[in-house]
Design an enzyme around this catalytic site. Structure first.
Site, PDB file in Angstrom:
ATOM      1  N   HIS A  87       0.850  -1.205   0.000  1.00 13.04           N
ATOM      2  CA  HIS A  87       0.000   0.000   0.000  1.00 13.04           C
ATOM      3  C   HIS A  87       0.882   1.251   0.000  1.00 13.04           C
ATOM      4  O   HIS A  87       0.765   2.102   0.893  1.00 13.04           O
ATOM      5  CB  HIS A  87      -0.906   0.016   1.237  1.00 13.04           C
ATOM      6  CG  HIS A  87      -2.074  -0.924   1.142  1.00 13.04           C
ATOM      7  ND1 HIS A  87      -2.921  -1.168   2.203  1.00 13.04           N
ATOM      8  CD2 HIS A  87      -2.541  -1.664   0.114  1.00 13.04           C
ATOM      9  CE1 HIS A  87      -3.859  -2.018   1.828  1.00 13.04           C
ATOM     10  NE2 HIS A  87      -3.650  -2.343   0.568  1.00 13.04           N
ATOM     11  N   ASP A 191      -4.714  -7.455   6.069  1.00 10.72           N
ATOM     12  CA  ASP A 191      -3.329  -7.156   5.667  1.00 10.72           C
ATOM     13  C   ASP A 191      -2.449  -8.404   5.805  1.00 10.72           C
ATOM     14  O   ASP A 191      -1.728  -8.771   4.878  1.00 10.72           O
ATOM     15  CB  ASP A 191      -2.717  -6.064   6.561  1.00 10.72           C
ATOM     16  CG  ASP A 191      -3.042  -4.642   6.097  1.00 10.72           C
ATOM     17  OD1 ASP A 191      -3.761  -4.490   5.093  1.00 10.72           O
ATOM     18  OD2 ASP A 191      -2.570  -3.692   6.752  1.00 10.72           O
ATOM     19  N   ILE A 408      -5.572   6.832   8.966  1.00  7.82           N
ATOM     20  CA  ILE A 408      -4.695   7.984   9.185  1.00  7.82           C
ATOM     21  C   ILE A 408      -5.498   9.295   9.161  1.00  7.82           C
ATOM     22  O   ILE A 408      -5.229  10.199   9.949  1.00  7.82           O
ATOM     23  CB  ILE A 408      -3.564   7.980   8.139  1.00  7.82           C
ATOM     24  CG1 ILE A 408      -2.659   6.761   8.397  1.00  7.82           C
ATOM     25  CG2 ILE A 408      -2.753   9.265   8.190  1.00  7.82           C
ATOM     26  CD1 ILE A 408      -1.659   6.467   7.306  1.00  7.82           C
ATOM     27  N   THR A 409      -6.505   9.367   8.288  1.00  9.21           N
ATOM     28  CA  THR A 409      -7.266  10.628   8.248  1.00  9.21           C
ATOM     29  C   THR A 409      -8.062  10.845   9.547  1.00  9.21           C
ATOM     30  O   THR A 409      -8.227  11.982   9.983  1.00  9.21           O
ATOM     31  CB  THR A 409      -8.233  10.690   7.051  1.00  9.21           C
ATOM     32  OG1 THR A 409      -8.909   9.451   6.965  1.00  9.21           O
ATOM     33  CG2 THR A 409      -7.534  10.975   5.758  1.00  9.21           C
TER      34      THR A 409
HETATM   35  C1  LIG Z   1      -0.934  -2.996  10.737  1.00  9.38           C
HETATM   36  C2  LIG Z   1      -1.590  -1.655  10.484  1.00  9.38           C
HETATM   37  C3  LIG Z   1      -1.858  -1.240   9.200  1.00  9.38           C
HETATM   38  C4  LIG Z   1      -2.473  -0.004   8.968  1.00  9.38           C
HETATM   39  N1  LIG Z   1      -2.729   0.365   7.673  1.00  9.38           N
HETATM   40  C5  LIG Z   1      -3.333   1.544   7.442  1.00  9.38           C
HETATM   41  C6  LIG Z   1      -3.613   1.941   6.098  1.00  9.38           C
HETATM   42  O1  LIG Z   1      -3.323   1.221   5.134  1.00  9.38           O
HETATM   43  N2  LIG Z   1      -4.215   3.154   5.915  1.00  9.38           N
HETATM   44  C7  LIG Z   1      -4.539   3.973   6.973  1.00  9.38           C
HETATM   45  O2  LIG Z   1      -5.076   5.073   6.754  1.00  9.38           O
HETATM   46  N3  LIG Z   1      -4.296   3.614   8.255  1.00  9.38           N
HETATM   47  C8  LIG Z   1      -3.703   2.415   8.516  1.00  9.38           C
HETATM   48  N4  LIG Z   1      -3.469   2.041   9.794  1.00  9.38           N
HETATM   49  C9  LIG Z   1      -3.873   2.950  10.901  1.00  9.38           C
HETATM   50  C10 LIG Z   1      -2.819   4.037  11.165  1.00  9.38           C
HETATM   51  O3  LIG Z   1      -1.560   3.443  11.163  1.00  9.38           O
HETATM   52  C11 LIG Z   1      -3.127   4.732  12.504  1.00  9.38           C
HETATM   53  O4  LIG Z   1      -4.354   5.422  12.377  1.00  9.38           O
HETATM   54  C12 LIG Z   1      -2.064   5.748  12.929  1.00  9.38           C
HETATM   55  O5  LIG Z   1      -0.757   5.279  12.720  1.00  9.38           O
HETATM   56  C13 LIG Z   1      -2.205   6.116  14.419  1.00  9.38           C
HETATM   57  O6  LIG Z   1      -1.285   7.154  14.657  1.00  9.38           O
HETATM   58  P1  LIG Z   1      -0.585   7.417  16.060  1.00  9.38           P
HETATM   59  O7  LIG Z   1       0.390   8.512  15.809  1.00  9.38           O
HETATM   60  O8  LIG Z   1      -1.600   7.564  17.111  1.00  9.38           O
HETATM   61  O9  LIG Z   1       0.220   6.048  16.424  1.00  9.38           O
HETATM   62  P2  LIG Z   1       1.566   5.453  15.812  1.00  9.38           P
HETATM   63  O10 LIG Z   1       1.562   5.514  14.341  1.00  9.38           O
HETATM   64  O11 LIG Z   1       1.730   4.118  16.449  1.00  9.38           O
HETATM   65  O12 LIG Z   1       2.729   6.409  16.337  1.00  9.38           O
HETATM   66  C14 LIG Z   1       3.150   6.406  17.685  1.00  9.38           C
HETATM   67  C15 LIG Z   1       4.630   6.722  17.751  1.00  9.38           C
HETATM   68  O13 LIG Z   1       5.008   6.909  19.125  1.00  9.38           O
HETATM   69  C16 LIG Z   1       6.263   6.281  19.352  1.00  9.38           C
HETATM   70  N5  LIG Z   1       6.385   5.957  20.782  1.00  9.38           N
HETATM   71  C17 LIG Z   1       5.772   4.967  21.466  1.00  9.38           C
HETATM   72  N6  LIG Z   1       6.138   4.980  22.749  1.00  9.38           N
HETATM   73  C18 LIG Z   1       7.034   5.983  22.895  1.00  9.38           C
HETATM   74  C19 LIG Z   1       7.793   6.468  24.009  1.00  9.38           C
HETATM   75  N7  LIG Z   1       7.695   5.919  25.218  1.00  9.38           N
HETATM   76  N8  LIG Z   1       8.620   7.508  23.786  1.00  9.38           N
HETATM   77  C20 LIG Z   1       8.737   8.079  22.543  1.00  9.38           C
HETATM   78  N9  LIG Z   1       8.051   7.644  21.458  1.00  9.38           N
HETATM   79  C21 LIG Z   1       7.197   6.616  21.648  1.00  9.38           C
HETATM   80  C22 LIG Z   1       6.194   5.035  18.471  1.00  9.38           C
HETATM   81  O14 LIG Z   1       7.479   4.497  18.216  1.00  9.38           O
HETATM   82  C23 LIG Z   1       5.527   5.600  17.222  1.00  9.38           C
HETATM   83  O15 LIG Z   1       6.469   6.108  16.319  1.00  9.38           O
HETATM   84  C24 LIG Z   1      -2.838   0.816  10.054  1.00  9.38           C
HETATM   85  C25 LIG Z   1      -2.577   0.396  11.364  1.00  9.38           C
HETATM   86  C26 LIG Z   1      -1.971  -0.831  11.581  1.00  9.38           C
HETATM   87  C27 LIG Z   1      -1.708  -1.283  12.991  1.00  9.38           C
END
Ligand SMILES: Cc1cc2nc3c(=O)[nH]c(=O)nc-3n(C[C@H](O)[C@H](O)[C@H](O)COP(=O)(O)OP(=O)(O)OC[C@H]3O[C@@H](n4cnc5c(N)ncnc54)[C@H](O)[C@@H]3O)c2cc1C
EC number: 1.18.1.6
Length: 492
Positions: A87, A191, A408-409
């Protein structure tokens, strides 16, 4: 002169539900602008939530400075380590995040584990505001006997393995079995099923790790069952991912028309987007395929199927008791209506032979610092529109704010809300007044603790190395997997 910066507004002034009246907003704005201060804000986590929160803050406040802390050496969270390698278009958001990181009012500090290398209290002392955007990195366990057997893996670890998450690089899943079972019917489940069944040559030009691609080339897995407790009306995956499965080259779907009996009539009551999804499922399960499609399915060497109304009860061991050889599923039926529909066991069970069990029943956030409230039941930081309850100056966004669901959105929208609420509080004078040292103070702390942060330009060096390593094979990149090697490449 004693610094004025440590005074917090009384807790009672911390709004729980709505922004303060516009009168106070106005007077503070005047006061704030005459002081010409630079609000120092930090974000914990560099996934979509962290980057979108930073983007909003930088765009809507012309002096705010945002530091993004990240525990990995590299940025972008699940966009790099979650989104499937086939993707690539989803990963284009990285371009927007990179523009944000290039702002001279933004800095990235990777290789810093908040809660271990630096505490949240230390960040709160150094910044005017702290936003927790650290996602939901853990997985929900199955909590059934046999879960510890070889061959039972969390989908989280399996995804991390093929996407190059350093901690999962040695996972080495055994793909020598014929049948795999994925527990859960969300997009992550699709996936992993898709990656297991895609002909490896279709993955060769993606950024999947070479190790995972090698293992998939040797894979003997021919059938993947995707199992859900509830029925076709309750699946959690979306239509795009389902369509991809139905059209997956070299595979055929196995759908039992009996699971769809009576559904045609109930479809009318279903809300619009779900209606289209269920219609597609229904067509795939009950309509006779055209000649070309029938030929395609007949020549398929691999298959995937959806099994409904089944809940995992026990992983069945191989004769030597070490490996998974199957899974016992309890047959369920639905009780209740609408959102409250629950799957309850009927008493009947079914044993399904399989050598690989991937549990994909959800991600889960964890507390990272004892000073931050955490709701273990909901698995989120308790908050009101992103304001952490009872902790002035502390905010959250993304999966740690609203739970591990949504694309993501969705994360973008909620991160913008958090950014906006924070700026409202800043204008309303609810954040500490006076200057804050920001990264200067944290850098000194980290230096004393022997922690060497990775900057965004360091990441760009690693990025260039990955891109160059991918070139020979025509891949967008070959991900670096070993943190020690990455630090060596950066001269550390
Ligand atoms: C397997 C999978 C596939 C996906 N595919 C899609 C897709 O195709 N299209 C789509 O739109 N959405 C997809 N999603 C959903 C999307 O990834 C999430 O909506 C989004 O990433 C959530 O964002 P976030 O920043 O909250 O979390 P995350 O992306 O998890 O970011 C959190 C960050 O915080 C960091 N972190 C954690 N703990 C600490 C700490 N103690 N100190 C410092 N940093 C820390 C982590 O390393 C990470 O980099 C998918 C999700 C998963 C699990």
């Amino acid at each position: 002169m004693a610094p004025r910066c440590w005074r917090w507004w009384p807790w009672a002034a911390w709004p729980r539900t709505r922004p303060p009246p516009s009168e106070s907003t106005q007077s503070f704005r005047q006061q704030f602008s005459t002081q010409e201060q630079t609000p120092q804000i930090c974000v914990v986590g560099s996934g979509p939530a962290g980057f979108y929160t930073a983007q909003h803050l930088l765009k809507h406040h012309s002096r705010a400075h945002v530091d993004i802390y990240e525990k990995q050496l590299v940025p972008f969270g699940l966009v790099r380590f979650g989104v499937a390698p086939d993707h690539p278009e989803v990963k284009n958001v990285i371009n927007t995040f990179t523009r944000t990181a290039h702002s001279d009012r933004c800095a990235f500090h990777g290789n810093v584990v908040v809660g271990r290398d630096v505490t949240v209290q230390e960040l709160r002392d150094a910044y005017h505001a702290v936003v927790l955007s650290y996602g939901a990195e853990d997985h929900r366990g199955l909590e059934i006997p046999g879960e510890e057997l070889l061959g039972v893996l969390s989908a989280r670890a399996f995804v991390g393995w093929y996407n190059g998450l350093p901690e999962n690089r040695k996972l080495a899943p055994d793909l020598s079995c014929d049948t795999a079972v994925v527990l859960g019917q969300g997009n992550v489940a699709l996936d992993v099923a898709r990656i297991l069944l895609t002909p490896p040559e279709y993955l060769e030009k993606t950024d999947i790790t070479e190790a995972a691609l090698g293992a998939l080339r040797q894979s003997q897995v021919k059938t993947v069952w995707i199992v859900g407790r509830r029925g076709p009306l309750q699946v959690a995956f979306t239509i795009k991912e389902l369509r991809e499965m139905i059209q997956l080259p070299g595979t055929r779907p196995i759908l039992d028309p009996a699971d769809f009996l009576g559904l045609q009539d109930r479809i009318k009551e279903v809300p619009r987007p779900r209606k289209r999804l269920v219609e597609l499922l229904l067509r795939a399960a009950t309509e006779k395929p055209g000649v070309a499609e029938a030929a395609r399915r007949a020549s398929a060497s691999r298959a995937w199927g959806l099994r409904f109304f089944r809940s995992p009860q026990q992983v069945l061991p191989s004769p030597d008791g070490r490996r998974a050889a199957g899974i016992r599923l309890a047959v369920t039926r639905l009780e209740g209506v609408g959102e409250a529909t629950r799957a309850v066991p009927t008493g009947a069970v079914e044993d399904l032979p399989c050598g690989l069990v991937l549990s994909s029943i959800g991600y889960k956030s964890c507390p990272i610092d004892p000073s931050v409230p955490f709701d273990p039941k909901l698995g989120v930081i308790p908050n009101m529109e992103g304001r952490v309850v009872d902790v002035p100056g502390l905010y959250c966004s993304g999966w740690v704010k609203r739970g591990p669901t949504g694309v993501i959105t969705t994360t973008m929208t909620d991160s913008f809300v958090t950014g906006q609420i924070l700026l409202q509080d800043l204008k309303a004078g609810l954040l500490p007044s006076g200057p804050r040292p920001g990264y200067a103070a944290i850098k000194a702390l980290l230096g004393r603790r022997g922690v060497w942060p990775v900057s965004f330009s360091d990441w760009e060096k690693l990025d260039a190395e990955e891109v160059s390593r991918g070139q020979g094979a025509g891949k967008p990149r070959e991900k670096l997997l070993d943190p020690q090697e990455m630090l060596r490449l950066l001269g550390r």
